[in-house]
Design a protein around this motif. Structure first.
Motif, mmCIF file in Angstrom:
data_model
loop_
_atom_site.group_PDB
_atom_site.id
_atom_site.type_symbol
_atom_site.label_atom_id
_atom_site.label_comp_id
_atom_site.label_asym_id
_atom_site.label_seq_id
_atom_site.Cartn_x
_atom_site.Cartn_y
_atom_site.Cartn_z
ATOM 1 N N ASP A 52 41.784 -11.387 35.628
ATOM 2 C CA ASP A 52 41.421 -12.564 34.820
ATOM 3 C C ASP A 52 42.652 -13.350 34.380
ATOM 4 O OD1 ASP A 52 38.766 -11.907 35.038
ATOM 5 O OD2 ASP A 52 38.605 -10.998 33.034
ATOM 6 N N MET A 53 43.705 -12.623 33.993
ATOM 7 C CA MET A 53 44.911 -13.322 33.541
ATOM 8 C C MET A 53 45.591 -14.041 34.708
ATOM 9 S SD MET A 53 44.995 -13.259 30.364
ATOM 10 C CE MET A 53 46.548 -14.074 30.027
ATOM 11 N N MET A 54 45.536 -13.437 35.890
ATOM 12 C CA MET A 54 46.123 -14.110 37.057
ATOM 13 C C MET A 54 45.360 -15.411 37.319
ATOM 14 S SD MET A 54 48.735 -12.463 37.957
ATOM 15 C CE MET A 54 49.343 -11.056 37.052
ATOM 16 N N SER A 55 44.057 -15.324 37.177
ATOM 17 C CA SER A 55 43.281 -16.535 37.436
ATOM 18 C C SER A 55 43.495 -17.560 36.309
ATOM 19 C CB SER A 55 41.825 -16.143 37.691
ATOM 20 O OG SER A 55 40.966 -16.765 36.864
ATOM 21 N N TYR A 56 43.712 -17.073 35.087
ATOM 22 C CA TYR A 56 44.056 -17.971 33.970
ATOM 23 C C TYR A 56 45.342 -18.746 34.294
ATOM 24 C CZ TYR A 56 46.322 -19.014 29.460
ATOM 25 O OH TYR A 56 47.001 -19.623 28.431
ATOM 26 N N GLN A 65 46.627 -19.281 37.213
ATOM 27 C CA GLN A 65 46.467 -20.158 38.375
ATOM 28 C C GLN A 65 45.701 -21.437 38.052
ATOM 29 O OE1 GLN A 65 45.456 -16.541 40.812
ATOM 30 N NE2 GLN A 65 45.943 -17.972 42.437
ATOM 31 N N ASN A 66 44.854 -21.357 37.033
ATOM 32 C CA ASN A 66 44.018 -22.520 36.713
ATOM 33 C C ASN A 66 44.432 -23.234 35.439
ATOM 34 O OD1 ASN A 66 42.125 -22.257 38.920
ATOM 35 N ND2 ASN A 66 41.612 -20.314 37.947
ATOM 36 N N ILE A 67 45.558 -22.842 34.913
ATOM 37 C CA ILE A 67 45.956 -23.326 33.587
ATOM 38 C C ILE A 67 46.056 -24.858 33.542
ATOM 39 C CG2 ILE A 67 48.496 -23.226 33.806
ATOM 40 C CD1 ILE A 67 48.442 -21.570 31.182
ATOM 41 N N GLU A 68 46.510 -25.452 34.643
ATOM 42 C CA GLU A 68 46.735 -26.898 34.595
ATOM 43 C C GLU A 68 45.437 -27.702 34.605
ATOM 44 O OE1 GLU A 68 48.621 -26.895 38.870
ATOM 45 O OE2 GLU A 68 48.132 -28.933 38.267
ATOM 46 N N GLY A 69 44.352 -27.071 35.013
ATOM 47 C CA GLY A 69 43.086 -27.811 35.065
ATOM 48 C C GLY A 69 42.482 -28.044 33.694
ATOM 49 N N GLY A 70 42.853 -27.235 32.720
ATOM 50 C CA GLY A 70 42.228 -27.336 31.395
ATOM 51 C C GLY A 70 42.991 -28.256 30.462
ATOM 52 N N PRO A 101 40.452 -18.978 25.271
ATOM 53 C CA PRO A 101 40.217 -20.423 25.468
ATOM 54 C C PRO A 101 40.717 -21.313 24.321
ATOM 55 C CG PRO A 101 38.171 -19.136 25.722
ATOM 56 C CD PRO A 101 39.191 -18.225 25.140
ATOM 57 N N TYR A 102 40.993 -20.707 23.165
ATOM 58 C CA TYR A 102 41.392 -21.528 22.002
ATOM 59 C C TYR A 102 42.812 -21.208 21.571
ATOM 60 C CZ TYR A 102 36.439 -21.956 22.387
ATOM 61 O OH TYR A 102 35.199 -22.167 22.905
ATOM 62 N N SER A 103 43.646 -20.926 22.538
ATOM 63 C CA SER A 103 45.005 -20.484 22.214
ATOM 64 C C SER A 103 45.909 -21.682 21.931
ATOM 65 C CB SER A 103 45.558 -19.661 23.380
ATOM 66 O OG SER A 103 45.740 -20.501 24.493
ATOM 67 N N PHE A 104 47.121 -21.395 21.600
ATOM 68 C CA PHE A 104 48.155 -22.392 21.284
ATOM 69 C C PHE A 104 48.388 -23.331 22.476
ATOM 70 C CE2 PHE A 104 52.965 -22.855 20.480
ATOM 71 C CZ PHE A 104 52.788 -23.819 19.512
ATOM 72 N N GLY A 105 48.293 -22.776 23.667
ATOM 73 C CA GLY A 105 48.323 -23.620 24.866
ATOM 74 C C GLY A 105 49.690 -23.834 25.488
ATOM 75 N N ASN A 106 50.690 -23.074 25.039
ATOM 76 C CA ASN A 106 52.051 -23.371 25.505
ATOM 77 C C ASN A 106 52.334 -22.992 26.959
ATOM 78 O OD1 ASN A 106 51.654 -20.925 24.015
ATOM 79 N ND2 ASN A 106 53.805 -20.467 24.198
ATOM 80 N N GLY A 107 51.345 -22.400 27.630
ATOM 81 C CA GLY A 107 51.528 -22.145 29.059
ATOM 82 C C GLY A 107 51.144 -23.350 29.905
ATOM 83 N N HIS A 108 50.545 -24.341 29.271
ATOM 84 C CA HIS A 108 50.064 -25.522 30.014
ATOM 85 C C HIS A 108 51.236 -26.388 30.483
ATOM 86 C CE1 HIS A 108 47.932 -29.242 30.882
ATOM 87 N NE2 HIS A 108 46.801 -28.543 30.850
ATOM 88 N N PRO A 109 51.136 -26.955 31.689
ATOM 89 C CA PRO A 109 52.268 -27.763 32.192
ATOM 90 C C PRO A 109 52.571 -29.017 31.368
ATOM 91 C CG PRO A 109 50.461 -27.674 33.813
ATOM 92 C CD PRO A 109 50.083 -26.758 32.691
#
Ligand SMILES: Cc1ncc(COP(=O)(O)O)c(C=O)c1O
Length: 483
Positions: free
Chosen positions: A23-27, A29-34, A72-80
């Motif tokens: 699940d984390m790998m898929s998180y 891989q898909n992080i930029e879509g959210g 889903p409601y995290s700080f979000g700092n992994g987002h590009p």
């Protein structure tokens, strides 16, 4: 039911663990879509008010809550497009190695065991990277705040020792004239906290004006030191910045070092993120003079992209460092050989037990190599230069200060509006972009002007992310000013 905390059914826990990893790998891989931020709905916030259970819900259910209510409601700092404040992004391999550290659950830095060998080795690598003498000391700390605290503490204690005072026993009040510390007005608030915790008192932290590039004004610094000496204060330490939080400004560390030598002061450098520019062949010169400091603080969880909490402080005067923290009650006595032998890093910091944070750092650097990290840092600096160009070539945007490293500060501008109105508009632009999950800038007030600020410590960002952000900034600005 098993009578320990180990599973009664190892196979099903292993299956659950594999699922978590998948699940984390898929998180990742898909992080930029959210979106960059997703506000938790009321029912999710209400969930966090539940009281402590005496009977557990089961491991699968607890994990389900993580998946649906936490991740889903995290700080979000992994987002590009996360560039607010200064945070690292993390990366999958570091996450896995961090898991291994929890699995081993070793105390880091003490005893004749691998978590000690490895922390010491990693610190030795850092000495080489930062061009510090191998005879220096160092310790991993939780973050830049704690690394700054340790450096400033050693500075204080060394000064007290020189005055013949055992500050650990006698306390700060034994110092006849107040110790004074010096830093620019742009210095991070962790230094204020450290000065407060050290009992110096923030009245004695002299905040020196900056020049037009937000670097400490070295002439004003010297005048202030001289005035303090004339008034009978006890100048102790100058704090220089290798990358200020607000604008990424790098103080003139070489001049600071010569001022410190002239007045016999300690030079501590807060290089929380900026010091890592030194690993780039292309941009290393931007942070020249790091090695002139007496102590150097830097994080791994910012510009080395590693998960929280990892930072380090290096100190040239190993003896002063040891004397500041060494304490050895009989229940942790050491010996020349065997389990309790070797150097104990708890003699170099305020904590006895520390998490094995060095593992994720060591494994990541060992696996990936410094060159790749340098390439990511160069990419971030190139992105900052790219955004600077986008801003300066736009009629609607105004650059608030030239880009010196990886931080860009600018604002939306319409000629007809004055600063007060523009401040309101830019504040609304930042909150609109943040709250709609478009991107995560933060803000910085420069010369009374509210600036949109991005600090690029994000190996996932691509040019298109910045194009989108700038386009949205202008669109929202135009909408607000058309009203
Ligand atoms: C320049 C600087 N120093 C110190 C800190 C504090 O670091 P930490 O949050 O890791 O304690 C920060 C945080 O952003 C920073 O930017």
């Amino acid at each position: 039911m098993n009578n320990s905390l180990d599973p009664s059914d190892w196979v099903s826990l292993e299956k659950l663990g594999n699922k978590m990893i998948k699940d984390m790998m898929s998180y990742f891989q898909n992080i930029e879509g959210g979106p960059t931020w997703n506000e938790a709905p009321g029912e999710v916030k209400a969930f966090f008010k539940k009281s402590v259970p005496s009977k557990g819900v089961g491991q699968k259910q607890a994990y389900q809550e993580f998946k649906t209510k936490i991740l889903p409601y995290s700080f979000g700092n992994g987002h590009p497009r996360f560039w607010g404040y200064v945070t690292g992004t993390g990366f999958p391999y570091a996450m896995l190695s961090d898991m291994l550290a929890s699995g081993m659950n070793s105390i880091s830095g003490n005893f004749n065991q691998s978590a000690n060998f490895l922390e010491v080795q990693t610190i030795n690598w850092f000495k080489k990277i930062m061009n510090y003498p191998q005879g220096s000391s160092g310790i991993f700390a939780s973050g830049g705040s704690m690394s700054n605290f340790i450096g400033l503490n050693v500075a204080r204690n060394k000064k007290a020792m020189a005055l013949g005072i055992d500050i650990r026993k006698q306390g700060v009040s034994a110092i006849p004239e107040n110790l004074t510390y010096y830093c620019s007005k742009e210095t991070h608030s962790s230094v204020d906290r450290a000065i407060d915790m050290l009992g110096i008192g923030t009245d004695y932290l002299r905040k020196i004006d900056t020049n037009k590039n937000y670097q400490i004004d070295v002439e004003k610094l010297e005048t202030t030191i001289k005035n303090d000496l004339e008034k009978g204060f006890n100048p102790c330490c100058v704090i220089g910045n290798a990358g200020t939080t607000g604008t990424g400004a790098i103080d003139d560390l070489i001049t600071l070092s010569s001022i410190c030598k002239k007045y016999n002061l300690w030079l501590h450098v807060d290089g929380a993120f900026g010091s890592w520019a030194s690993i780039s062949k292309k941009y290393g010169h931007l942070v020249k003079g790091l090695d002139c400091s007496d102590s150097l603080a830097f994080d791994l969880h910012k510009w080395m992209y590693l998960p929280f909490e990892t930072a380090c402080v290096l100190i040239k005067d190993k003896e002063a460092h040891f004397k500041t923290y060494n304490i050895r009650p009989d229940y942790i006595a050491t010996s020349d050989k065997g389990f309790t032998s070797g150097e104990w890093l708890s003699d170099y910091g305020p904590q006895l037990c520390r998490r094995f944070n060095a593992l994720k750092v060591w494994m990541s650097i060992y696996a990936i190599g410094l060159d790749k990290f340098a390439a990511m840092i160069e990419k971030d600096i190139n992105h900052a230069k790219y955004v600077e160009k986008l801003v300066t070539s736009s009629d609607e945007l105004e650059l608030l200060t030239p880009v010196s490293l990886n931080v860009v500060c600018f604002r939306y501008r319409k000629e007809k509006h004055g600063d007060k109105k523009l401040n309101e508009i830019n504040k609304t632009i930042v909150s609109t972009i943040q709250d709609n999950g478009i991107a995560m800038p933060s803000s910085k007030i420069l010369d009374g002007k509210y600036g949109i600020r991005i600090a690029i410590t994000n190996h996932r960002s691509q040019r298109s992310d910045f194009d989108k952000f700038i386009k949205e900034t202008i669109r929202i600005g135009n909408l607000l000013t058309a009203k």
